[in-house]
Design a protein around this motif. Sequence first.
Motif, PDB file in Angstrom:
ATOM      1  N   ALA A  83       0.810  -1.216   0.000  1.00  0.00           N
ATOM      2  CA  ALA A  83       0.000   0.000   0.000  1.00  0.00           C
ATOM      3  C   ALA A  83       0.840   1.262   0.000  1.00  0.00           C
ATOM      4  O   ALA A  83       0.431   2.293  -0.552  1.00  0.00           O
ATOM      5  N   ALA A  84       2.036   1.209   0.594  1.00  0.00           N
ATOM      6  CA  ALA A  84       2.899   2.397   0.661  1.00  0.00           C
ATOM      7  C   ALA A  84       3.646   2.660  -0.641  1.00  0.00           C
ATOM      8  O   ALA A  84       4.263   3.720  -0.798  1.00  0.00           O
ATOM      9  N   GLY A  85       3.622   1.719  -1.566  1.00  0.00           N
ATOM     10  CA  GLY A  85       4.278   1.928  -2.863  1.00  0.00           C
ATOM     11  C   GLY A  85       5.771   1.683  -2.875  1.00  0.00           C
ATOM     12  O   GLY A  85       6.451   2.065  -3.835  1.00  0.00           O
ATOM     13  N   VAL A  86       6.300   1.006  -1.860  1.00  0.00           N
ATOM     14  CA  VAL A  86       7.747   0.761  -1.821  1.00  0.00           C
ATOM     15  C   VAL A  86       8.149  -0.225  -2.918  1.00  0.00           C
ATOM     16  O   VAL A  86       9.168  -0.043  -3.598  1.00  0.00           O
ATOM     17  N   THR A  87       7.348  -1.281  -3.109  1.00  0.00           N
ATOM     18  CA  THR A  87       7.667  -2.250  -4.165  1.00  0.00           C
ATOM     19  C   THR A  87       7.541  -1.606  -5.538  1.00  0.00           C
ATOM     20  O   THR A  87       8.330  -1.899  -6.444  1.00  0.00           O
TER      21      THR A  87
END
Length: 319
Positions: free
Chosen positions: A209-213
């Motif tokens: 959800a945080a967009g790190v990937t």
Amino acid sequence: MSGAVSRDAASSQAEALRADALAGLAASPKSLPCKWLYDAEGCRLFEAITRLSEYYPTRTEVRILHESGPDIADAIGPGAAVVEFGPGDGTKAVQLLGTLQAPAAYLPVDIAAEWLDAAAARVSAAFPDLRVRPVVADFTLPFDLGGRAAGSRTHLGFFPGSTIGNFEAREAVAFLSRARASLRPGARMLLGADLVKETTVLEAAYDDAAGVTAAFDLNLLARLNREAGADFDLASFRHEARWNARLERIEMHLVARHAASVMVAGHRFRFAAGESIHTESSHKYSPDRLRALAEAAGWRPVRMWTDPEQLFSVWLLES
């Protein structure tokens, strides 16, 4: 001299990146080898991924090694020289070595000398009396340990993190076969393998959800811009994780938001809206499939440990 060697290595790596990019983007469907995700920024982002709530593999494997550590140590026995394939920062090796009975040596194997130095330093700091002998080699190819593990009762190969899942089945069998040949006759292997599970859990682990990937995946395009003469507009692509049920693997893709034209090393590549670059696969295993994979490579699975939720598995194989 060392500066020249470093420049030569960097030049060779850039040349290999360009060659892989040109070949992969000319293919149908488009793809790029996942190894190019791991530049310095990619490694930093991946370490951040391993700490995310959605990304269960790292913490679950660590939990298994901790909770089943005494049982694992009893199954392996005393005096083993641990040969780790791709040691990362050495954290899991420290955990394993702390549970084993009188380990004889630690031999991390990787092609990147700087990563080896970091892993070796971490292990040496934790176990000052342990013999630590890094091996600079491509562990996907045969390599010679020489006399680095003299005095050990046996070799214990250590391949955690479900890195085996990044290989196609044929490649995984070939790797396990070569690893067995590189180790002493009668060696064992402690292998981490992710298990098949609900699609929602898998997709969330690879598209947090945080967009790190997403940042990790898109960083590959930034690397191509920097090192391969590309002109990708990162905002024109988005990250997507897909579960391929037929092949039992999560796939990471960079998907074109709209039709685009990109230059790479003087060559032009066109993308249709929705067309993707396949950047990584992570195969998941049923116990039967992992057992068959190991046996095809000449290993005999003797034990499997897992967590209560059966998210992940750690296997002991014998040659």
